[in-house]
Design a protein around this motif. Structure first.
Motif, PDB file in Angstrom:
ATOM      1  N   TYR A   7     -27.227  65.025  31.724  1.00  0.00           N
ATOM      2  CA  TYR A   7     -26.581  65.204  31.058  1.00  0.00           C
ATOM      3  C   TYR A   7     -25.611  63.848  30.615  1.00  0.00           C
ATOM      4  CZ  TYR A   7     -26.263  70.025  32.339  1.00  0.00           C
ATOM      5  OH  TYR A   7     -26.580  71.159  32.494  1.00  0.00           O
ATOM      6  N   GLN A   8     -24.479  63.492  28.917  1.00  0.00           N
ATOM      7  CA  GLN A   8     -24.260  63.365  28.425  1.00  0.00           C
ATOM      8  C   GLN A   8     -22.830  63.084  29.573  1.00  0.00           C
ATOM      9  OE1 GLN A   8     -22.587  61.044  24.133  1.00  0.00           O
ATOM     10  NE2 GLN A   8     -24.396  61.674  24.013  1.00  0.00           N
ATOM     11  N   TYR A   9     -21.572  62.094  29.235  1.00  0.00           N
ATOM     12  CA  TYR A   9     -20.735  62.303  29.897  1.00  0.00           C
ATOM     13  C   TYR A   9     -20.075  61.053  28.835  1.00  0.00           C
ATOM     14  CZ  TYR A   9     -22.538  65.145  34.119  1.00  0.00           C
ATOM     15  OH  TYR A   9     -22.513  66.043  34.762  1.00  0.00           O
ATOM     16  N   ASP A  68     -19.846  53.635  42.238  1.00  0.00           N
ATOM     17  CA  ASP A  68     -20.633  54.247  43.107  1.00  0.00           C
ATOM     18  C   ASP A  68     -22.185  53.775  41.867  1.00  0.00           C
ATOM     19  OD1 ASP A  68     -20.626  55.192  40.764  1.00  0.00           O
ATOM     20  OD2 ASP A  68     -20.562  57.954  41.672  1.00  0.00           O
ATOM     21  N   GLY A  69     -22.580  52.976  41.517  1.00  0.00           N
ATOM     22  CA  GLY A  69     -23.477  52.157  40.692  1.00  0.00           C
ATOM     23  C   GLY A  69     -24.319  53.269  39.633  1.00  0.00           C
ATOM     24  N   LYS A  70     -23.111  53.904  39.014  1.00  0.00           N
ATOM     25  CA  LYS A  70     -23.717  54.630  37.778  1.00  0.00           C
ATOM     26  C   LYS A  70     -23.196  53.901  36.890  1.00  0.00           C
ATOM     27  CE  LYS A  70     -24.618  58.902  38.673  1.00  0.00           C
ATOM     28  NZ  LYS A  70     -25.836  58.927  38.740  1.00  0.00           N
ATOM     29  N   ASP A  71     -24.815  53.526  35.920  1.00  0.00           N
ATOM     30  CA  ASP A  71     -24.417  52.824  34.662  1.00  0.00           C
ATOM     31  C   ASP A  71     -23.653  53.891  33.707  1.00  0.00           C
ATOM     32  OD1 ASP A  71     -26.392  50.744  35.205  1.00  0.00           O
ATOM     33  OD2 ASP A  71     -28.517  52.186  34.600  1.00  0.00           O
ATOM     34  N   PHE A  72     -22.865  52.591  32.800  1.00  0.00           N
ATOM     35  CA  PHE A  72     -21.813  53.263  31.478  1.00  0.00           C
ATOM     36  C   PHE A  72     -22.285  51.784  30.555  1.00  0.00           C
ATOM     37  CE2 PHE A  72     -19.093  51.009  34.296  1.00  0.00           C
ATOM     38  CZ  PHE A  72     -17.823  50.402  33.129  1.00  0.00           C
ATOM     39  N   PRO A  76     -28.745  66.069  25.473  1.00  0.00           N
ATOM     40  CA  PRO A  76     -29.418  65.834  26.440  1.00  0.00           C
ATOM     41  C   PRO A  76     -29.318  63.709  26.818  1.00  0.00           C
ATOM     42  CG  PRO A  76     -30.673  65.783  24.537  1.00  0.00           C
ATOM     43  CD  PRO A  76     -29.263  66.712  23.940  1.00  0.00           C
ATOM     44  N   CYS A  77     -29.106  63.122  27.557  1.00  0.00           N
ATOM     45  CA  CYS A  77     -29.041  62.231  27.812  1.00  0.00           C
ATOM     46  C   CYS A  77     -29.663  60.955  28.188  1.00  0.00           C
ATOM     47  CB  CYS A  77     -28.119  61.794  28.211  1.00  0.00           C
ATOM     48  SG  CYS A  77     -27.346  60.319  28.905  1.00  0.00           S
ATOM     49  N   LYS A  78     -29.999  60.475  27.421  1.00  0.00           N
ATOM     50  CA  LYS A  78     -31.362  59.590  27.678  1.00  0.00           C
ATOM     51  C   LYS A  78     -30.358  58.262  28.133  1.00  0.00           C
ATOM     52  CE  LYS A  78     -34.956  56.330  25.525  1.00  0.00           C
ATOM     53  NZ  LYS A  78     -35.561  56.013  24.053  1.00  0.00           N
ATOM     54  N   ASN A  79     -30.027  57.487  27.661  1.00  0.00           N
ATOM     55  CA  ASN A  79     -29.429  57.003  28.569  1.00  0.00           C
ATOM     56  C   ASN A  79     -28.495  56.469  27.581  1.00  0.00           C
ATOM     57  OD1 ASN A  79     -29.739  53.752  27.573  1.00  0.00           O
ATOM     58  ND2 ASN A  79     -32.046  53.845  27.906  1.00  0.00           N
ATOM     59  N   VAL A 130     -19.799  56.024  27.519  1.00  0.00           N
ATOM     60  CA  VAL A 130     -21.101  56.654  27.832  1.00  0.00           C
ATOM     61  C   VAL A 130     -21.785  56.302  28.957  1.00  0.00           C
ATOM     62  CG1 VAL A 130     -23.107  58.236  27.087  1.00  0.00           C
ATOM     63  CG2 VAL A 130     -21.114  56.783  25.323  1.00  0.00           C
ATOM     64  N   GLN A 131     -21.250  57.532  29.837  1.00  0.00           N
ATOM     65  CA  GLN A 131     -22.483  57.933  31.099  1.00  0.00           C
ATOM     66  C   GLN A 131     -23.568  59.207  30.989  1.00  0.00           C
ATOM     67  OE1 GLN A 131     -19.763  58.135  34.198  1.00  0.00           O
ATOM     68  NE2 GLN A 131     -20.163  56.418  35.654  1.00  0.00           N
ATOM     69  N   CYS A 132     -24.374  58.453  31.683  1.00  0.00           N
ATOM     70  CA  CYS A 132     -25.361  59.553  32.037  1.00  0.00           C
ATOM     71  C   CYS A 132     -25.825  60.040  33.619  1.00  0.00           C
ATOM     72  CB  CYS A 132     -26.918  59.004  31.551  1.00  0.00           C
ATOM     73  SG  CYS A 132     -27.451  59.330  29.490  1.00  0.00           S
ATOM     74  N   ASN A 133     -25.802  61.483  33.732  1.00  0.00           N
ATOM     75  CA  ASN A 133     -25.909  62.178  34.652  1.00  0.00           C
ATOM     76  C   ASN A 133     -26.640  63.346  34.879  1.00  0.00           C
ATOM     77  OD1 ASN A 133     -25.514  61.265  38.068  1.00  0.00           O
ATOM     78  ND2 ASN A 133     -24.352  64.007  37.612  1.00  0.00           N
TER      79      ASN A 133
END
Length: 187
Positions: free
Chosen positions: A157-159, A118-122, A79-82, A147-150
């Protein structure tokens, strides 16, 4: 005369794809985790999606053969929290490994958070470390780990992105790494 003009026109057209091809990329699709990523054509890359229990893990690896040590690796798991909390866990792992091996080359160049176009936090860490090969030889590597979460189909998911090269080659590949990271699109 018409024949010569025709020949020159065809020759000109045939040379266009060859020069444009240098800038082309190959897109890889992580269908099971809802993303795509582009690699320049001078990189060799592969994507593997493997079912683990009730979900899929996806790995994408890319290498540039003319620069030993130049590597891009993306591992998608759950999983991915943040991104910020996931990065804390990774940094603890990296630092613990450096302390345990007494790595004199371990140095953090930069660490922080950002947003993609596109506004994704990393979150990321850029650091140097020593890799000891099977033959006992040591190489100083530079790595930027992001690390990004989506969320995709109800699963978060954790990327985890690894961009790495020999420290001496970092300047040759860092712009390419930024382009590869910026190319990621999520469904």
């Amino acid at each position: 005369m018409k024949r010569k003009m025709y020949f020159l026109a065809v020759a000109f057209i045939l040379t266009l794809p060859a020069s444009a091809q240098d800038a082309e990329v190959t897109t890889y699709f992580g269908e099971k985790n809802g993303f795509q990523i582009d690699f320049p054509n001078d990189w060799t890359a592969s994507l593997v999606e493997k079912k683990v229990m009730f979900t899929y893990n996806t790995s994408v690896a890319g290498l540039r053969s003319d620069l030993p040590g130049a590597l891009v690796f993306l591992n998608v798991t759950m999983p991915c929290k943040n991104a910020k909390s996931e990065m804390k866990t990774w940094v603890n792992i990296f630092e613990k490994g450096a302390r345990k091996s007494k790595d004199a080359a371990y140095k953090v160049h930069e660490q922080g958070e950002g947003k993609t176009a596109d506004g994704k936090d990393f979150s990321y860490i850029d650091y140097t470390y020593t890799l000891i090969g099977d033959d006992g030889n040591a190489s100083i590597l530079r790595r930027k780990f992001c690390v990004q979460c989506n969320s995709f189909k109800g699963t978060r998911y954790q990327y985890a992105f690894t961009f790495q090269s020999l420290e001496t080659d970092w300047e040759k590949v860092k712009d390419t790494y930024e382009k590869i990271f910026a190319s990621v699109k999520y469904k």
